[in-house]
Design a protein around this motif. Structure first.
Motif, short mmCIF file in Angstrom:
data_model
loop_
_atom_site.label_atom_id
_atom_site.label_comp_id
_atom_site.label_asym_id
_atom_site.label_seq_id
_atom_site.Cartn_x
_atom_site.Cartn_y
_atom_site.Cartn_z
N LEU A 1 0.82 -1.21 0.00
CA LEU A 1 0.00 0.00 0.00
C LEU A 1 0.86 1.26 0.00
O LEU A 1 0.52 2.26 -0.64
CB LEU A 1 -0.93 0.01 1.21
CG LEU A 1 -2.11 -0.98 1.18
CD1 LEU A 1 -2.83 -0.98 2.52
CD2 LEU A 1 -3.08 -0.62 0.06
N SER A 2 1.98 1.21 0.71
CA SER A 2 2.85 2.39 0.75
C SER A 2 3.46 2.71 -0.61
O SER A 2 3.83 3.86 -0.87
CB SER A 2 3.97 2.16 1.77
OG SER A 2 4.84 1.11 1.36
N GLN A 3 3.55 1.73 -1.48
CA GLN A 3 4.07 1.98 -2.83
C GLN A 3 3.14 2.90 -3.62
O GLN A 3 3.59 3.59 -4.54
CB GLN A 3 4.25 0.66 -3.58
CG GLN A 3 5.32 -0.24 -2.98
CD GLN A 3 5.39 -1.60 -3.66
OE1 GLN A 3 4.59 -1.89 -4.56
NE2 GLN A 3 6.32 -2.44 -3.22
N ASP A 4 1.86 2.93 -3.27
CA ASP A 4 0.90 3.84 -3.89
C ASP A 4 0.66 5.08 -3.05
O ASP A 4 -0.28 5.85 -3.33
CB ASP A 4 -0.44 3.12 -4.11
CG ASP A 4 -0.35 2.08 -5.22
OD1 ASP A 4 0.49 2.25 -6.12
OD2 ASP A 4 -1.11 1.10 -5.19
N GLY A 5 1.49 5.30 -2.04
CA GLY A 5 1.34 6.49 -1.20
C GLY A 5 0.20 6.40 -0.20
O GLY A 5 -0.29 7.43 0.26
N ILE A 6 -0.23 5.18 0.14
CA ILE A 6 -1.31 4.99 1.10
C ILE A 6 -0.69 4.57 2.43
O ILE A 6 -0.09 3.50 2.53
CB ILE A 6 -2.32 3.92 0.61
CG1 ILE A 6 -2.87 4.31 -0.76
CG2 ILE A 6 -3.44 3.75 1.61
CD1 ILE A 6 -3.76 3.25 -1.37
N TYR A 7 -0.82 5.42 3.42
CA TYR A 7 -0.26 5.15 4.74
C TYR A 7 -1.40 5.16 5.77
O TYR A 7 -2.29 6.02 5.72
CB TYR A 7 0.79 6.19 5.11
CG TYR A 7 1.96 6.21 4.16
CD1 TYR A 7 3.01 5.31 4.29
CD2 TYR A 7 2.01 7.12 3.10
CE1 TYR A 7 4.08 5.31 3.42
CE2 TYR A 7 3.07 7.14 2.21
CZ TYR A 7 4.11 6.23 2.38
OH TYR A 7 5.16 6.23 1.50
N MET A 8 -1.35 4.22 6.69
CA MET A 8 -2.43 4.06 7.65
C MET A 8 -2.54 5.25 8.59
O MET A 8 -3.63 5.56 9.09
CB MET A 8 -2.23 2.78 8.47
CG MET A 8 -2.24 1.49 7.63
SD MET A 8 -3.75 1.28 6.66
CE MET A 8 -3.19 1.77 5.01
N ASP A 9 -1.42 5.93 8.85
CA ASP A 9 -1.47 7.09 9.73
C ASP A 9 -2.28 8.23 9.12
O ASP A 9 -2.75 9.12 9.84
CB ASP A 9 -0.05 7.59 10.04
CG ASP A 9 0.71 6.60 10.91
OD1 ASP A 9 0.05 5.71 11.49
OD2 ASP A 9 1.94 6.70 11.01
#
Length: 347
Positions: A240-248
């Motif tokens: 998910l972080s590869q698409d710029g999606i971060y849980m914070d």
């Protein structure tokens, strides 16, 4: 009563307006094109009249006072009309210039007033929003605390001593599990992972200096069931972080612990749809696109959802409502909300 803050924007706006006025030419200075045209027409008319009197023989124009008056009117009336038109044009030009200056003055005053109001109100609005958010978090925590499930026959141990997962069933002789000489499974030599450590592990360490987070993560990885969920969550969070999606960055709607318990017992459909509380449209759209195009991501997401469902069902049996609410606020739970909504788990 506190005095209003001095307006520093208005003087600067009026200073700019005064400088602009100083740079404009004076209204009465110079000769306009209309005045030059009027002067040219006046001279031309007088030249034509002079030429007329020079070409007409004397005595043919009539005599008498009335004739003289009519002659003067015929000579000077056109000249007067020309200059009336010129003065009217000059007045209209000056009025347009004054209207433009007045518009600039009003706009400068409006911008100065808006700047003053924005500077005065912005801190108070931000402070009120922070207070409201903090109050909402405290209320939700208090509700979860008072609504916690209590066992009337026994006292619940604290979160740092209570086992996170229900006691696993006894192993059968046919299962592939290393045992000691006396038949004791190797995993039973370790103390069970506590609820506190399990929740910290699912949230993952905040930074490189988070020693407590790393300790809880290492402790949870020693448990085979927890390790499967943690590794699956780590894979999903990395993808998910590869698409710029971060849980914070996600702020999902909080669901009641009772709703999580109903999901753990197998209830699905609209009754538990509130668990998919992620409303961030960009994150949802990016995740949907990744699920359709990337088979590796799709397989990892489904594996993670299965592991979370299985592990949470065991965790719910030993956890209080407050502990369920704390787990629902971890990064792993937020990833579950996001992927569960995208895959239709809560539909």
């Amino acid at each position: 009563m506190t005095e209003p803050a001095p307006n520093h924007s208005a003087p600067s706006a009026f200073a700019r307006l005064s400088a602009a006025k100083a740079g404009m030419p004076s209204k009465g200075s110079g000769v306009s094109s209309a005045e030059r045209m009027a002067l040219f027409l006046s001279v031309l008319w007088l030249a034509l009249v002079g030429t007329f009197f020079l070409l007409v023989p004397a005595g043919e124009g009539g005599s008498g006072t009335l004739s003289a008056v009519m002659t003067l009117v015929g000579i000077f009336l056109p000249v007067a009309m020309i200059w009336v038109a010129a003065v009217t044009a000059r007045t209209a030009r000056e009025m347009r210039a004054e209207a433009q200056e007045l518009k600039s003055s009003v706009e400068a005053m409006r911008m100065a007033w808006l700047a003053q109001q924005s500077a005065r109100n912005a801190p108070s609005v931000e402070r009120k929003l922070d207070e409201i958010a903090a109050s909402a978090r405290q209320t939700e925590t208090a509700v979860a605390t008072f609504a916690s499930r209590r066992d009337t026959t026994a006292t619940q141990p604290s979160a740092d001593r209570k086992a996170a997962l229900a006691t696993p069933r006894a192993s059968t002789p046919g299962e592939d599990q290393p045992t000691l000489a006396l038949g004791t499974p190797a995993e039973e030599l370790h103390a069970p992972v506590s609820v506190k450590d399990f929740i910290l592990a699912l949230n993952f360490p905040d930074n490189a200096d988070d020693r407590e987070g790393f300790r809880a993560l290492r402790r949870a990885l020693e448990d085979r069931t927890m390790a499967k969920l943690i590794r699956a969550a780590q894979d999903v969070l990395t993808l998910l972080s590869q698409d710029g999606i971060y849980m914070d960055d996600l702020r999902p709607d909080r669901a009641k612990p009772d709703l999580w318990r109903r999901f753990a017992t197998g209830e699905r459909g609209r009754e538990v749809a509130a668990l998919g509380g992620v409303r961030d449209r960009s994150s949802l759209a990016l995740t949907v696109g990744r699920m359709r195009q990337d088979t590796i991501f799709r397989d990892a997401a489904h594996h993670f959802l299965r592991q979370f469902d299985k592990t949470f069902s065991e965790f719910e049996k030993n956890a209080t409502d407050q502990e369920v609410a704390e787990l629902a606020d971890t990064r792993t739970a937020r990833a579950f909300m996001l992927l569960g909504r995208v895959t239709g788990t809560f539909d």
